[in-house]
Design a protein around this motif. Structure first.
Motif, short mmCIF file in Angstrom:
data_model
loop_
_atom_site.label_atom_id
_atom_site.label_comp_id
_atom_site.label_asym_id
_atom_site.label_seq_id
_atom_site.Cartn_x
_atom_site.Cartn_y
_atom_site.Cartn_z
N GLY A 347 0.81 -1.21 0.00
CA GLY A 347 0.00 0.00 0.00
C GLY A 347 0.84 1.26 0.00
O GLY A 347 0.36 2.34 0.37
N LYS A 348 2.11 1.17 -0.43
CA LYS A 348 3.04 2.31 -0.42
C LYS A 348 3.43 2.69 -1.85
O LYS A 348 3.46 1.83 -2.75
CB LYS A 348 4.30 1.96 0.37
CG LYS A 348 4.06 1.69 1.84
CD LYS A 348 5.38 1.35 2.53
CE LYS A 348 5.16 1.08 4.02
NZ LYS A 348 6.43 0.74 4.71
N SER A 349 3.74 3.97 -2.01
CA SER A 349 4.25 4.45 -3.30
C SER A 349 5.77 4.34 -3.33
O SER A 349 6.45 4.51 -2.30
CB SER A 349 3.84 5.92 -3.51
OG SER A 349 2.45 6.05 -3.53
N PHE A 350 6.30 4.06 -4.52
CA PHE A 350 7.75 3.93 -4.69
C PHE A 350 8.20 4.89 -5.79
O PHE A 350 7.68 4.85 -6.91
CB PHE A 350 8.14 2.50 -5.05
CG PHE A 350 7.90 1.51 -3.93
CD1 PHE A 350 8.88 1.28 -2.98
CD2 PHE A 350 6.69 0.85 -3.81
CE1 PHE A 350 8.66 0.38 -1.94
CE2 PHE A 350 6.46 -0.04 -2.78
CZ PHE A 350 7.44 -0.28 -1.84
N GLY A 377 -5.55 2.77 -3.78
CA GLY A 377 -6.26 2.19 -2.64
C GLY A 377 -6.04 0.69 -2.58
O GLY A 377 -4.90 0.21 -2.74
N ARG A 378 -7.11 -0.05 -2.40
CA ARG A 378 -7.02 -1.52 -2.37
C ARG A 378 -7.43 -2.13 -3.71
O ARG A 378 -7.68 -3.32 -3.80
CB ARG A 378 -7.91 -2.08 -1.26
CG ARG A 378 -9.39 -1.82 -1.44
CD ARG A 378 -10.19 -2.44 -0.31
NE ARG A 378 -11.62 -2.32 -0.48
CZ ARG A 378 -12.34 -1.28 -0.13
NH1 ARG A 378 -11.75 -0.22 0.40
NH2 ARG A 378 -13.65 -1.25 -0.32
N TYR A 379 -7.47 -1.25 -4.76
CA TYR A 379 -8.02 -1.71 -6.03
C TYR A 379 -6.97 -2.02 -7.10
O TYR A 379 -7.25 -2.78 -8.02
CB TYR A 379 -9.00 -0.67 -6.58
CG TYR A 379 -10.11 -0.37 -5.61
CD1 TYR A 379 -11.09 -1.32 -5.34
CD2 TYR A 379 -10.15 0.84 -4.91
CE1 TYR A 379 -12.10 -1.06 -4.43
CE2 TYR A 379 -11.16 1.09 -4.00
CZ TYR A 379 -12.12 0.15 -3.76
OH TYR A 379 -13.12 0.39 -2.84
N GLY A 380 -5.79 -1.45 -7.01
CA GLY A 380 -4.81 -1.71 -8.06
C GLY A 380 -3.57 -0.85 -7.91
O GLY A 380 -3.26 -0.33 -6.83
N VAL A 381 -2.87 -0.68 -9.02
CA VAL A 381 -1.58 0.03 -9.04
C VAL A 381 -1.52 0.95 -10.25
O VAL A 381 -1.93 0.56 -11.35
CB VAL A 381 -0.40 -0.97 -9.07
CG1 VAL A 381 0.93 -0.25 -9.19
CG2 VAL A 381 -0.41 -1.86 -7.82
N PHE A 382 -1.00 2.16 -10.03
CA PHE A 382 -0.75 3.12 -11.11
C PHE A 382 0.76 3.25 -11.25
O PHE A 382 1.46 3.52 -10.27
CB PHE A 382 -1.37 4.48 -10.75
CG PHE A 382 -1.46 5.45 -11.89
CD1 PHE A 382 -2.68 5.77 -12.44
CD2 PHE A 382 -0.32 6.04 -12.42
CE1 PHE A 382 -2.77 6.68 -13.50
CE2 PHE A 382 -0.40 6.93 -13.47
CZ PHE A 382 -1.63 7.25 -14.02
N GLN A 383 1.28 3.05 -12.45
CA GLN A 383 2.73 3.14 -12.67
C GLN A 383 3.04 4.16 -13.75
O GLN A 383 2.32 4.28 -14.75
CB GLN A 383 3.30 1.77 -13.04
CG GLN A 383 3.22 0.78 -11.87
CD GLN A 383 4.01 -0.49 -12.13
OE1 GLN A 383 3.79 -1.18 -13.11
NE2 GLN A 383 4.94 -0.79 -11.23
N LEU A 404 -4.93 9.64 -7.18
CA LEU A 404 -5.33 8.25 -6.96
C LEU A 404 -6.26 8.11 -5.76
O LEU A 404 -7.06 7.15 -5.70
CB LEU A 404 -4.09 7.37 -6.78
CG LEU A 404 -3.16 7.32 -7.99
CD1 LEU A 404 -2.01 6.34 -7.74
CD2 LEU A 404 -3.92 6.94 -9.25
N GLY A 405 -6.20 9.04 -4.81
CA GLY A 405 -7.17 9.04 -3.73
C GLY A 405 -8.57 9.25 -4.27
O GLY A 405 -9.52 8.56 -3.90
#
Length: 581
Positions: A347-350, A377-383, A404-405
């Protein structure tokens, strides 16, 4: 003469008692000292599903009680016969019917004496309370679900009475506001709302009265007086039988702090809020993904973006920037070690300036040198990726997280709306569409049919002998038959066709864009029913369906009521032909 009269009176009383015993509207059973059935009335036979001949002489405990309670119940029986010590003469316990079904009975028991006063058996009068017990169990489960949700949510939840006093608060409310357990109960709303924002309570109550719901930001205060920013959502609901207000409070202090720290990027933030409004207007997940991607590209200036959403145990690519080659973003299982799965799980951004900083990264192109991987959130990842090293900053990460929030909230809203909408459209027993949904879509389908010149077929379907099934085998078996029929009907039509539980044991199928195939579908259903009856384990006779078909053509002037009446009439003609045969 006196003795004859007494004997005649006794005979009359005995006959009256026997008639009352037989006609009683409750189960009455008489057991001898060994626990064997001496007598049972008509109601008892009906409840057990056996004849009196089959029941009388049976060991009551071995035959009609579940094994798990036999020993305990026999112990109560023995104590009742002994006459020693107090014995609860009213009790509740399950019994077994002759077909193995359990029913819960509320008993009143007493002993029977012979003329010498010796205890020779017991008499028990029982009422079937199975339905009440099921209702009580369902209510208790509902309460448990409410309590579980109330206590486990990560936001603060309050229940206010209409005077603005707190009557209930979840554990996170105590943690968020710094109060000890129980200290919040009875406090007025003014105790937790900052004085400069207390006017918002009036707006809150007014919105609840006018619209039923309320959502806003505010500033609340902790027990030590520390103010903090919150998001408040509320609605009227019933609590312990009385109208109350349910209020969800989310601590958005970190979010507000980030927004204030990003004042230098005000224009971007404003445009992101515009994007959030567009996200709030989205009605489908696909629209949310495209809107979020467009905002990242157009507002934040990101050129290479992908959105991966969790489906089952895999992150699946749902949106990518225009111009990216095929295969830039690929589906990946959560069990696989990668930057995307790590982002989702933690749940962290890198933020990485070079690939050397993220050894778990699995770049799909050698051109990617730096990037950001952030959770939705708990739905996926944005890269986000760039062909240059150190192309992104902490400000970029914060702006993306803000976007993304909103994206996460939009996804959550749409999924909740879809879930609630689907629940409202579905029959809770069979899972097929309900009549309300059919009434909503039928006119829409007529309009679409006229536009594309496609006919619509209707099949009205009734389960034959359904009342007999309910009467003979009980409503639980009847429900299982209805579910089996619904499952069979779904399996015989296309995904685009609409299966409806029209009422009771009647189903309706709307066959869209048909071309004379309605009768073929009806025949397919009959064949499927016949095949299913070969392995019918529910009842000892075949389940059959009566089917009536009707058609509507785009040039037709007939109203839907007439079309359905025609299908209904043909269905009853089909049923009558079976009865006559």
């Amino acid at each position: 003469m006196r003795a004859d009269k007494d004997e005649k009176t006794a005979i009359i009383r005995e006959e009256a008692a026997l008639r009352a015993f037989a006609a009683a509207g409750v189960l009455v059973v008489i057991l001898d000292r060994d626990g064997r059935v001496m007598q049972i009335n008509r109601k008892g036979c009906e409840l057990l599903g056996c004849s009196e001949k089959e029941i009388v002489g049976s060991d009551w405990f071995e035959t009609f009680l579940p094994s798990r309670i036999r020993q305990e119940t026999r112990g109560v029986f023995d104590r009742l016969l002994s006459g020693e010590g107090p014995v609860a003469r009213y009790h509740e316990n399950p019994i077994l019917t002759c077909n193995g079904e359990e029913r819960v009975i509320a008993w009143n028991n007493d002993v029977i004496h012979d003329r010498s006063g010796k205890i020779v058996g017991t008499v028990g009068a029982g009422i079937d309370i199975t339905g009440r017990k099921m209702t009580e169990r369902a209510l208790e489960e509902s309460r448990e679900r409410y309590r579980s949700i109330f206590e486990s949510t990560t936001d603060a939840l309050f229940v206010f009475d209409l005077d603005g006093k707190i009557v209930e608060a979840n554990p996170n409310a105590y943690r968020m506001y710094g109060y000890g357990e129980g200290e919040l109960i009875g406090l007025p709303a003014s105790a937790i709302i900052h004085p400069d924002y207390f006017h918002g309570l009036v707006n809150f109550q007014k919105a609840i009265e006018e619209e039923g719901v309320f959502a806003s930001r505010s500033v609340n205060v902790r027990k030590d007086g520390t103010p903090f920013d919150v998001e408040v959502r509320g609605a009227r609901f019933t609590f312990e039988g009385q109208p109350h207000l349910l209020v969800l409070v989310r601590d958005i202090g970190e979010q507000v702090k980030a927004e204030r720290a990003l004042e230098s990027a005000r224009q971007k933030v404003e445009r992101l809020h515009e994007a959030a409004q567009r996200l709030e207007q989205c009605e489908r997940g696909e629209d949310v993904y495209r809107t979020a991607l467009a905002a990242a590209e157009g507002i934040l200036g990101f050129g290479i973006c992908t959105i991966d959403i969790l489906e089952g145990d895999r992150l699946v690519a749902k949106a990518t920037s225009n111009g990216l080659p095929e295969g830039t973003s690929i589906s990946a299982p959560l069990s696989e070690e990668s930057l995307a799965t790590k982002t989702y799980k933690t749940g962290k951004s890198f933020l990485f300036g070079s690939l050397a900083e993220v050894p778990e990264a699995r770049p799909t192109s050698s051109d990617f040198k730096s990037g950001i991987s952030a959770p939705i959130g708990r739905y996926g990842v944005f890269q986000v990726a760039s062909p240059q090293e150190n192309a992104f900053t902490d400000d970029d990460v914060r702006l993306l997280e803000l976007l993304l929030g909103h994206t996460s909230q939009a996804i959550a809203r749409i999924r909740l709306q879809n879930e609630l909408r689907e629940q409202a459209r579905r029959d809770p027993l069979t899972g097929v569409h309900n009549r309300r949904y059919f009434n909503e879509v039928v006119e829409q389908e007529f309009v679409r049919s006229r536009r594309y010149d496609h006919p619509i077929g209707f099949l009205m379907i009734d389960v034959d002998r359904f009342k007999e099934i309910n009467d003979r085998f009980g409503h639980q078996i009847g429900d299982r038959v209805l579910k089996a029929v619904a499952e069979l009907l779904i399996g015989q039509v296309r995904e685009s066709d609409i299966v409806v539980r029209y009422g009771g044991d009647e189903f309706l199928i709307m066959l869209l864009e048909t071309d004379g195939e309605t009768e073929a579908v009806a025949e397919r259903i009959r064949n499927a029913v016949a095949e299913r009856n070969k392995t019918n384990e529910l009842i000892p006779f075949p389940v059959t369906l009566s089917i009536g078909a009707a058609h509507w053509n785009p040039e037709s002037k007939k109203p839907i009521e007439q079309i359905l009446a025609e299908a209904d009439e043909r269905m009853y003609a089909d049923k009558k032909s079976k009865d006559d045969g």
